[in-house]
Scaffold this motif. Structure first.
Motif: not given
Length: 291
Positions: A238-250, A252-259, A267-268, A271-274
């Motif tokens: 990737n040109r730029k990865d998503f933050p490593s702390a997001w990897g594999g999260k889904t 509420r947990e992802l919502s809290e981390i990303t706000e 995706h762990k 390269f992909l978020c939803g």
């Protein structure tokens, strides 16, 4: 019309060559004969991968003679598929652009395979990609089987016809979609994040522009995705990865981390978020961009 090709074990080049000819002459009464008998070969209206002659005006499409049937500028010699595609590709595709594109990703690879030229190297030891050549070879009988090889050849040709029909449709639509992506990119205010209102084939377009980092698009389930752009769409870098702390999260947990309240997953592989909404996906892209 009589198409003659060689008997015995068949390969991807003559299978796809015959499939191309059948598509070009769809609706006509065509007989396929597999033989190496010189007298029968002479009776063919079109002779493929046998006969020792390349003369498209006379329907002769062999490449095994000493002088071969020509070599492309990139060094890949033509096989029977390549020389048949050269004559019939544009007619079958009803487009020179589509025909040339399919030549690059399908025809050339099978021509190289048939001429013993390696065009890819395994990244992992003894792990090789499954190719169109392998697909065709699966129709040859194993050493245990006594099935009719001529019937197996016809089965393989029917599969090759279906593959070609699908690739023609996919390539045609991809070319149209790529033009639409170029239009969206040209009109984007912030070209680091490209937002598509429909899913379009974007990777080959955006990789040639240096600005895009993420692309936002809807998925078939009416949710939204944001994906990292790569310099080479065929490599996982990737040109730029998503933050490593997001990897594999889904959830509420992802919502809290990303706000981002409607974030669904990351995706762990980073390269992909939803997200549930376009706005949520754009927010994820912006936060990843600033991370």
């Amino acid at each position: 019309m009589k198409i003659v090709t060689h008997n015995g074990k068949f390969h991807a080049d003559e299978v796809f060559a015959v499939a191309t000819i059948l598509l070009a002459h769809e609706g006509e009464d065509i007989e396929i004969v597999r033989t190496r008998d010189p007298l029968i070969i002479k009776t063919g209206d079109i002779v493929v991968d046998v006969g020792g002659e390349y003369n498209p005006s006379l329907g002769k499409f062999d490449h095994h003679q000493t002088e071969g049937a020509g070599i492309r500028e990139n060094g890949i010699p033509y096989s029977s598929f390549g020389i048949v595609w050269k004559k019939y590709g544009e007619k079958v595709c009803n487009s020179r652009l589509v025909s040339d594109t399919i030549d690059k990703f399908l025809v050339m690879s099978l021509d190289a395979l048939d001429n013993g030229i390696d065009i890819q190297k395994p990244m992992l030891e003894n792990i090789y990609e499954y190719t169109a050549g392998d697909l065709v070879d699966a129709f040859n009988p194993s050493w245990r089987e006594t099935i009719n090889r001529d019937e197996s050849f016809k089965e393989a040709v029917e599969v090759a016809k279906k593959v070609l029909r699908r690739e023609i449709i996919r390539t045609r639509d991809k070319q149209e979609g790529k033009a639409m992506v170029e239009t969206v990119f040209a009109g984007a205010v912030d070209k680091r994040i490209i937002v598509l209102e429909d899913y379009l084939p974007w990777s080959d377009v955006l990789c040639v522009h240096t600005e895009p980092m993420f692309v936002v698009y809807p998925d078939p389930d009416k949710k939204w995705r944001v994906q990292a752009v790569r310099d080479n769409p065929h490599l996982f870098e990737n040109r730029k990865d998503f933050p490593s702390a997001w990897g594999g999260k889904t959830g509420r947990e992802l919502s809290e981390i990303t706000e981002v309240s409607d974030a669904i997953f990351c995706h762990k592989g980073l390269f992909l978020c939803g997200a549930q909404t376009k706005e949520g996906a754009i927010s994820l892209a912006k936060k990843a961009l600033d991370a």
